[in-house]
Design a protein around this motif. Sequence first.
Motif, PDB file in Angstrom:
ATOM      1  N   PRO A 132      62.985 111.561  -3.413  1.00  0.00           N
ATOM      2  CA  PRO A 132      63.333 111.190  -4.781  1.00  0.00           C
ATOM      3  C   PRO A 132      64.634 110.389  -4.787  1.00  0.00           C
ATOM      4  N   ALA A 133      64.833 109.646  -5.863  1.00  0.00           N
ATOM      5  CA  ALA A 133      66.039 108.825  -5.987  1.00  0.00           C
ATOM      6  C   ALA A 133      67.268 109.727  -6.003  1.00  0.00           C
ATOM      7  N   PRO A 134      68.366 109.279  -5.390  1.00  0.00           N
ATOM      8  CA  PRO A 134      69.571 110.101  -5.385  1.00  0.00           C
ATOM      9  C   PRO A 134      70.149 110.222  -6.797  1.00  0.00           C
ATOM     10  N   GLN A 135      70.808 111.343  -7.037  1.00  0.00           N
ATOM     11  CA  GLN A 135      71.428 111.603  -8.337  1.00  0.00           C
ATOM     12  C   GLN A 135      72.565 110.619  -8.564  1.00  0.00           C
ATOM     13  N   TRP A 139      75.668 113.790 -17.737  1.00  0.00           N
ATOM     14  CA  TRP A 139      74.922 113.545 -16.504  1.00  0.00           C
ATOM     15  C   TRP A 139      73.704 112.691 -16.822  1.00  0.00           C
ATOM     16  N   PRO A 140      73.390 111.698 -15.991  1.00  0.00           N
ATOM     17  CA  PRO A 140      72.189 110.887 -16.233  1.00  0.00           C
ATOM     18  C   PRO A 140      70.933 111.709 -15.988  1.00  0.00           C
ATOM     19  N   ARG A 141      69.888 111.287 -16.644  1.00  0.00           N
ATOM     20  CA  ARG A 141      68.614 111.982 -16.427  1.00  0.00           C
ATOM     21  C   ARG A 141      68.190 111.810 -14.979  1.00  0.00           C
ATOM     22  N   LYS A 142      67.611 112.848 -14.455  1.00  0.00           N
ATOM     23  CA  LYS A 142      67.147 112.775 -13.076  1.00  0.00           C
ATOM     24  C   LYS A 142      65.938 111.859 -13.011  1.00  0.00           C
TER      25      LYS A 142
END
Length: 176
Positions: free
Chosen positions: A71-74, A60-63
């Motif tokens: 906040p930016a979407p996952q 999973w990419p870092r949040k």
Amino acid sequence: MAQPSRPFRPSPRPLADLIDSCLGEALAKQGFAGSDIVLNWPDIVGEPLARRSRPVRIVWPRKATGMGRNPAPQEPATLHVRVESAFALELQHLAPVVVERVNAYFGWACIGRLRLEQGPVPRPKPAGAKPAPSPAVIAAAEKAAAGIEDEGLRGALVRLGAAVMERERREPRTKS
């Protein structure tokens, strides 16, 4: 008057319900939230692909630490798949299909891309070869199917009958 307490007897549960609790920690270290993708890999990608590949982990990419209220979407994760060397090029071409199938299985766009890791893929051990029926059992099956005129059908029924009679001979059913 108080009712007498009965001893606690847990109800039987399917083995599949217990797997996540047993393997959960090991799967979590590899990025899997549960055992679904590992256990259902053949159902997700199809048997031909599943024989030559295995999901290894999900990265999973870092949040993103978004400033402000929105906040930016996952971003979607990367699914690492071990694949046999000879099959890697074909799976690379099928990667969009595999991503689509995985996302359809989970019901949301959790995987964005595949990363292929070439290497040996363990194959399930084939079931042990069953011993051939005894000549007496084959003779009994041939006698039972003697009235069948079609040779192909008769041969198939002899093989089936011999297998059933041999199993019954080795594992007699107990009457309950």
